[in-house]
Every structure is written in structure tokens, then in C-alpha cells.
Design a protein around this motif. Structure first.
Motif, mmCIF file in Angstrom:
data_model
loop_
_atom_site.group_PDB
_atom_site.id
_atom_site.type_symbol
_atom_site.label_atom_id
_atom_site.label_comp_id
_atom_site.label_asym_id
_atom_site.label_seq_id
_atom_site.Cartn_x
_atom_site.Cartn_y
_atom_site.Cartn_z
ATOM 1 N N ALA A 1 0.818 -1.219 0.000
ATOM 2 C CA ALA A 1 0.000 0.000 0.000
ATOM 3 C C ALA A 1 0.846 1.260 0.000
ATOM 4 N N LEU A 2 2.119 1.145 0.415
ATOM 5 C CA LEU A 2 2.962 2.335 0.532
ATOM 6 C C LEU A 2 4.158 2.354 -0.408
ATOM 7 N N LEU A 3 4.977 1.300 -0.399
ATOM 8 C CA LEU A 3 6.277 1.360 -1.072
ATOM 9 C C LEU A 3 6.208 1.491 -2.594
ATOM 10 N N PRO A 4 5.351 0.747 -3.312
ATOM 11 C CA PRO A 4 5.249 0.994 -4.763
ATOM 12 C C PRO A 4 4.837 2.438 -5.082
ATOM 13 N N HIS A 5 3.968 2.990 -4.239
ATOM 14 C CA HIS A 5 3.555 4.398 -4.382
ATOM 15 C C HIS A 5 4.757 5.322 -4.241
ATOM 16 N N MET A 6 5.609 5.074 -3.232
ATOM 17 C CA MET A 6 6.786 5.909 -3.011
ATOM 18 C C MET A 6 7.775 5.777 -4.168
ATOM 19 N N LEU A 7 7.966 4.565 -4.649
ATOM 20 C CA LEU A 7 8.876 4.328 -5.770
ATOM 21 C C LEU A 7 8.389 5.040 -7.030
ATOM 22 N N ASN A 8 7.084 5.004 -7.240
ATOM 23 C CA ASN A 8 6.497 5.674 -8.402
ATOM 24 C C ASN A 8 6.692 7.185 -8.331
ATOM 25 N N LYS A 9 6.509 7.759 -7.149
ATOM 26 C CA LYS A 9 6.668 9.204 -6.979
ATOM 27 C C LYS A 9 8.116 9.621 -7.249
ATOM 28 N N LEU A 10 9.072 8.829 -6.770
ATOM 29 C CA LEU A 10 10.480 9.154 -6.974
ATOM 30 C C LEU A 10 10.880 8.990 -8.440
ATOM 31 N N ALA A 11 10.305 7.990 -9.096
ATOM 32 C CA ALA A 11 10.652 7.723 -10.502
ATOM 33 C C ALA A 11 10.056 8.761 -11.451
ATOM 34 N N THR A 12 8.858 9.232 -11.150
ATOM 35 C CA THR A 12 8.151 10.143 -12.074
ATOM 36 C C THR A 12 8.321 11.616 -11.716
ATOM 37 N N LYS A 13 8.834 11.893 -10.514
ATOM 38 C CA LYS A 13 8.960 13.264 -10.019
ATOM 39 C C LYS A 13 7.608 13.974 -9.926
ATOM 40 N N SER A 14 6.554 13.209 -9.862
ATOM 41 C CA SER A 14 5.216 13.773 -9.688
ATOM 42 C C SER A 14 4.762 13.482 -8.267
ATOM 43 N N TYR A 15 4.657 14.515 -7.466
ATOM 44 C CA TYR A 15 4.376 14.338 -6.047
ATOM 45 C C TYR A 15 2.912 14.596 -5.708
ATOM 46 N N LYS A 16 2.072 14.628 -6.741
ATOM 47 C CA LYS A 16 0.641 14.839 -6.531
ATOM 48 C C LYS A 16 -0.074 13.499 -6.365
ATOM 49 N N ILE A 17 -1.172 13.545 -5.617
ATOM 50 C CA ILE A 17 -2.002 12.359 -5.435
ATOM 51 C C ILE A 17 -3.468 12.802 -5.438
ATOM 52 N N SER A 18 -4.301 12.079 -6.150
ATOM 53 C CA SER A 18 -5.729 12.429 -6.223
ATOM 54 C C SER A 18 -6.429 12.041 -4.922
ATOM 55 N N LEU A 19 -7.558 12.653 -4.677
ATOM 56 C CA LEU A 19 -8.320 12.359 -3.460
ATOM 57 C C LEU A 19 -8.728 10.881 -3.374
ATOM 58 N N PRO A 20 -9.255 10.254 -4.451
ATOM 59 C CA PRO A 20 -9.597 8.822 -4.360
ATOM 60 C C PRO A 20 -8.391 7.943 -4.020
ATOM 61 N N ASN A 21 -7.232 8.229 -4.640
ATOM 62 C CA ASN A 21 -6.020 7.451 -4.343
ATOM 63 C C ASN A 21 -5.549 7.700 -2.912
ATOM 64 N N CYS A 22 -5.685 8.935 -2.473
ATOM 65 C CA CYS A 22 -5.300 9.292 -1.104
ATOM 66 C C CYS A 22 -6.171 8.550 -0.089
ATOM 67 N N LEU A 23 -7.470 8.522 -0.321
ATOM 68 C CA LEU A 23 -8.403 7.828 0.577
ATOM 69 C C LEU A 23 -8.160 6.318 0.572
ATOM 70 N N THR A 24 -7.840 5.775 -0.604
ATOM 71 C CA THR A 24 -7.522 4.337 -0.695
ATOM 72 C C THR A 24 -6.291 4.015 0.129
#
Length: 315
Positions: A78-101
Motif C-alpha cells: 500500500a505504501l512502497l510501490p507508491h513511493m517508488l512511483n513518486k520518486l521515478a516520475t517526479k510527480s508528487y501529486k495524489i488524487s483524493l480517491p487514491n489518497c483515501l484508498t
């Protein structure tokens, strides 16, 4: 500079601001998060496979350990793939549905973890204090019910609680973490959060107090029995209880780190320390559990496997 206020409508996309200091060393941080995740998946999957394949490990204790490992995979994924994706894409935004999930997954992971630890504490009490009645106390039917409660109770109750957060509107889009938590969403809300706060306190008490009480009472009873037992029995009890106690202590550290972050402002904690505390529960806990419990299970599995090979070669 990121906008933090909006007059016309509520924010539906958030910025996880704690990724920005990682930009200069993103490859280092990517490796730091990738390697533990690979280890978590490998170790927990190996432990689950060993318990599933070996009938000698189909005992209540190992079934609970198996659920602990599965929960570790669930929480870390639930956490680490999300963190890896943020570091790889340099996109630090997250939508409300993804945030709630993410909020749902991370909070239910923590609650299920403590529920299973409480059940394991009761299991150790039954094994040490009432050995003659152990199989009736921890019958297959009762084990199934306990596991079902450990998973369904957090999932159902937190889903209802999260519905209160879904109804909020947000006046800021900045979250000072690498991931979403319910507390952070409530904190940046411009709606009335009094109901959220009251229900949150009640649920926190329901998620923690009975479970820690079960663990405490179980070990008080175990200690009482051990004081009047032989040295050999004391040694066996200690060997049985130490892994569970280490896991509980590890959990308490994770809870303390979360409380420190809640009580202190982001600017009051050094960045490295804040990052360590925010991911401790999801990385260290899920990584240490299979190391603490897995050695004995894997020893039994390997021993039985070698015995079967030996018998096969003889025949």
C-alpha cells in the motif's frame, strides 16, 4: 510555490511535500525503498509458502504468523510501490480517491497487525497456562473465527469512519508527508471535523485498548505460571514468548513514532528523522516480523523436506 488556498471549491488533488528534499538524491532513496520492499515480499512469501506446504506447521501459532506475513505484504504494498512511483516520475501529486484508498489500506494494516498480535498473545497464554485444554481452546473453528474477526472488524469499522472523511472539503492541498493519513486530511479540512475527532478517538480506543489489555493479561498469567515452574519449563516459555514480545515492542515503537509526528509540527523534526519515523512502521515492522518468526518455521520445513528426501532415497 504551491497554492494552499482556494476560494471557489475544495481541493481534490494533494501534494506530498516530503518528496521534494529527496530530488537531489532520488536514486539513493529509490534504492533505499526498493531493496526493503523486495526483501519484504520475498521473506513473507517464503514464510507463507513454507507454512502452507508443511502439514507440521498447520498449528494455530503458525496460522497466525501466516496472517501476520500476509498483512505485512498488504501494508508494504500500500505504501512502497507508491513511493517508488513518486520518486521515478517526479510527480508528487495524489488524487483524493487514491489518497483515501491509501488511508484505508495503511490504517487497516496497522489495526489488523495489533489484532493478530493480541490473538497470538492469547494463543501463548493457552499453550503455556492451560496446555491440557489447548486444543479445545484453540480449535480449528475458533482459530477461523479469530482470524475472521481480526480482518473483518478493522475493515468494516474503518470503512464507516472513512465515510466521514470523504464528506469533508479541503482548504489546502499540501500534505507534509510521503503518504496520506486520515489525520493529515482532517487537519487540512475547512469543514467541521468535531464528529471526525470524536469518532476517531473512540475508534482508536477500540483498536488499541482491548488488544493491549489481552496481551498484558496473557503475559501476567504466563509470568505467574513460570514463577512456580521448573527451569526447563521457564526456558521453553521464554523461547516461545520472546519472538512475540519483540514483535509487540516493534509495534509500540511504530505507534510512538506516529504519535510524535502528530504532536509536533513538520518543521520541528529534522527531515531525515521525520522520514524514518513515517516509514518505520511499514518497512521495519513488515521486514522484522518474518525474520523474527521465520527462522523456526523454515528450520522445521527444511528438516522435514530433508527427511522426506532421505526416506525417498532409501526406498
Amino acid at each position: 510555490m504551491l497554492c494552499t488556498m482556494e476560494n471557489t471549491s475544495s481541493f481534490t488533488t494533494f501534494v506530498l511535500i516530503n518528496y521534494e528534499p529527496m530530488e537531489q538524491k532520488k536514486y539513493f532513496y529509490f534504492t533505499v525503498f526498493l531493496l526493503p520492499y523486495i526483501l519484504i515480499i520475498t521473506l513473507n512469501t517464503s514464510l507463507i509458502t513454507a507454512i502452507y506446504k508443511d502439514s507440521a506447521l498447520h498449528e494455530p501459532m503458525y496460522i497466525f504468523i501466516c496472517n501476520l506475513s500476509f498483512n505485512g505484504i498488504y501494508g508494504s504494498t500500500a505504501l512502497l510501490p507508491h513511493m517508488l512511483n513518486k520518486l521515478a516520475t517526479k510527480s508528487y501529486k495524489i488524487s483524493l480517491p487514491n489518497c483515501l484508498t491509501q488511508v484505508f489500506c495503511l490504517h487497516t494494516f496497522a489495526t489488523v497487525e495489533l489484532m493478530i498480535l493480541a490473538i497470538m498473545g492469547y494463543d501463548r497464554y493457552a499453550a503455556i497456562c492451560t496446555p491440557l485444554h489447548y486444543h479445545s481452546e484453540m480449535s480449528p473453528r475458533k482459530v477461523k473465527i479469530l482470524i475472521a474477526v481480526a480482518w473483518l472488524f478493522p475493515f468494516c469499522t474503518f470503512a464507516l469512519f472513512l465515510s466521514l472523511t470523504i464528506r469533508l472539503s479541503f482548504c489546502s492541498n499540501v500534505i507534509y508527508k510521503t503518504h496520506c493519513t486520515n489525520y493529515d486530511l482532517v487537519k487540512i479540512s475547512c469543514s467541521d471535523t468535531s464528529v471526525n475527532n470524536i469518532v476517531g478517538i473512540i475508534l482508536t480506543g477500540m483498536y488499541m485498548f482491548p488488544q493491549f489489555l489481552v496481551i498484558l493479561i496473557s503475559y501476567v498469567q504466563i509470568l505467574r505460571i513460570c514463577l512456580h515452574a521448573s527451569k526447563e519449563c521457564q526456558k521453553k516459555a521464554l523461547q516461545t514468548c520472546i519472538p512475540h514480545l519483540l514483535t509487540v515492542i516493534n509495534y509500540v515503537f511504530g505507534v510512538c513514532f506516529e504519535l510524535i509526528q502528530v504532536r509536533m509540527k513538520a518543521t520541528q523534526i529534522p527531515y531525515g528523522m521525520a522520514l524514518f519515523m513515517s516509514v518505520y512502521f511499514l518497512i521495519l515492522s513488515t521486514l522484522l516480523n518474518p525474520l523474527i518468526y521465520g527462522s523456526n518455521a523454515l528450520k522445521i520445513h527444511i528438516y522435514r523436506f530433508l527427511q522426506k528426501r532421505k526416506l525417498a532415497s532409501v526406498s
